[in-house]
Design a protein around this motif. Structure first.
Motif, PDB file in Angstrom:
ATOM      1  N   GLN A 170     -17.951   2.416  -1.059  1.00 57.58           N
ATOM      2  CA  GLN A 170     -19.379   2.498  -0.757  1.00 57.58           C
ATOM      3  C   GLN A 170     -19.680   3.419   0.419  1.00 57.58           C
ATOM      4  OE1 GLN A 170     -21.844   0.907  -2.589  1.00 57.58           O
ATOM      5  NE2 GLN A 170     -20.138   0.457  -3.954  1.00 57.58           N
ATOM      6  N   ILE A 171     -18.701   3.614   1.329  1.00 62.65           N
ATOM      7  CA  ILE A 171     -18.980   4.396   2.533  1.00 62.65           C
ATOM      8  C   ILE A 171     -18.343   5.779   2.538  1.00 62.65           C
ATOM      9  CG2 ILE A 171     -19.332   2.336   3.942  1.00 62.65           C
ATOM     10  CD1 ILE A 171     -16.538   2.901   5.165  1.00 62.65           C
ATOM     11  N   LYS A 172     -17.519   6.093   1.541  1.00 60.83           N
ATOM     12  CA  LYS A 172     -16.882   7.421   1.498  1.00 60.83           C
ATOM     13  C   LYS A 172     -17.940   8.509   1.405  1.00 60.83           C
ATOM     14  CE  LYS A 172     -12.561   6.256  -0.719  1.00 60.83           C
ATOM     15  NZ  LYS A 172     -11.819   6.285  -1.981  1.00 60.83           N
TER      16      LYS A 172
ATOM     17  N   ALA B 139     -11.383   7.339   3.290  1.00 63.62           N
ATOM     18  CA  ALA B 139     -11.296   5.915   3.602  1.00 63.62           C
ATOM     19  C   ALA B 139     -10.476   5.276   2.489  1.00 63.62           C
ATOM     20  CB  ALA B 139     -12.681   5.291   3.684  1.00 63.62           C
ATOM     21  N   PHE B 140      -9.312   4.764   2.852  1.00 64.13           N
ATOM     22  CA  PHE B 140      -8.463   4.181   1.823  1.00 64.13           C
ATOM     23  C   PHE B 140      -7.716   2.970   2.348  1.00 64.13           C
ATOM     24  CE2 PHE B 140      -6.167   7.640   3.849  1.00 64.13           C
ATOM     25  CZ  PHE B 140      -4.938   7.083   4.158  1.00 64.13           C
ATOM     26  N   ALA B 141      -7.270   2.126   1.416  1.00 65.15           N
ATOM     27  CA  ALA B 141      -6.513   0.916   1.740  1.00 65.15           C
ATOM     28  C   ALA B 141      -5.221   0.928   0.938  1.00 65.15           C
ATOM     29  CB  ALA B 141      -7.331  -0.321   1.398  1.00 65.15           C
ATOM     30  N   ASN B 142      -4.116   0.751   1.640  1.00 68.48           N
ATOM     31  CA  ASN B 142      -2.808   0.669   1.006  1.00 68.48           C
ATOM     32  C   ASN B 142      -2.284  -0.762   1.093  1.00 68.48           C
ATOM     33  OD1 ASN B 142      -2.681   3.420   0.439  1.00 68.48           O
ATOM     34  ND2 ASN B 142      -1.859   3.886   2.460  1.00 68.48           N
ATOM     35  N   ASP B 143      -1.361  -1.091   0.192  1.00 65.60           N
ATOM     36  CA  ASP B 143      -0.745  -2.413   0.218  1.00 65.60           C
ATOM     37  C   ASP B 143       0.124  -2.580   1.442  1.00 65.60           C
ATOM     38  OD1 ASP B 143      -1.750  -3.524  -2.110  1.00 65.60           O
ATOM     39  OD2 ASP B 143      -0.245  -2.544  -3.366  1.00 65.60           O
ATOM     40  N   GLY B 144       0.059  -3.759   2.038  1.00 63.38           N
ATOM     41  CA  GLY B 144       0.977  -4.137   3.101  1.00 63.38           C
ATOM     42  C   GLY B 144       1.971  -5.137   2.536  1.00 63.38           C
TER      43      GLY B 144
ATOM     44  N   THR C  35      -7.114   2.844   6.469  1.00 62.04           N
ATOM     45  CA  THR C  35      -7.172   4.085   7.248  1.00 62.04           C
ATOM     46  C   THR C  35      -8.507   4.769   6.985  1.00 62.04           C
ATOM     47  OG1 THR C  35      -4.799   4.352   7.025  1.00 62.04           O
ATOM     48  CG2 THR C  35      -6.033   6.291   7.718  1.00 62.04           C
ATOM     49  N   ILE C  36      -9.175   5.191   8.069  1.00 63.44           N
ATOM     50  CA  ILE C  36     -10.442   5.914   7.968  1.00 63.44           C
ATOM     51  C   ILE C  36     -10.324   7.232   8.721  1.00 63.44           C
ATOM     52  CG2 ILE C  36     -12.900   5.886   8.547  1.00 63.44           C
ATOM     53  CD1 ILE C  36     -12.850   2.863   8.207  1.00 63.44           C
TER      54      ILE C  36
END
Length: 114
Positions: free
Chosen positions: A28-30, A78-83, A108-109
């Protein structure tokens, strides 16, 4: 002369959030401006939006340290990776145990200057 764009970055690691649900908010914010994205996140009702807002504000403060104005910032990535997944067990009937995996993610942004 090359047009070099400055990258400002902030990262949140080992957050107890689902990667899929976090990506839904990040989409939504990219590409939005910094102030607009903060406003969007403030009024979203999803759990990850509060954490993402903190990371975005951290990236904005990193830009201030480099002498950039917040109104000139755009969210480049803006992305999210698996931890790592936290492994837990749920006791069940007759001495059995079911495995529960609690997800974590890294957000990470990256911001860039207009």
């Amino acid at each position: 002369m090359t047009n070099k764009t400055t990258q400002i970055q902030a990262t949140g690691k080992y957050l107890r959030l689902s990667t899929a649900k976090t990506r839904r908010v990040l989409d939504q914010i990219k590409g939005k401006k910094y102030q607009e994205a903060i406003l969007i996140l403030e009024f979203m009702t999803y759990k990850p939006s509060k954490t993402i807002k903190k990371i975005l504000e951290s990236a904005g403060n990193n830009a201030l340290n480099l002498k950039y104005e917040k109104q000139n910032l755009i969210i480049q990535q803006a992305f999210a990776n698996d931890g790592p997944k936290l492994k837990r067990f749920q006791p069940r009937a007759q001495g059995r145990a079911f495995r529960i995996q609690k997800p974590t993610c890294h957000i990470t942004i990256n911001l860039s200057i207009n």
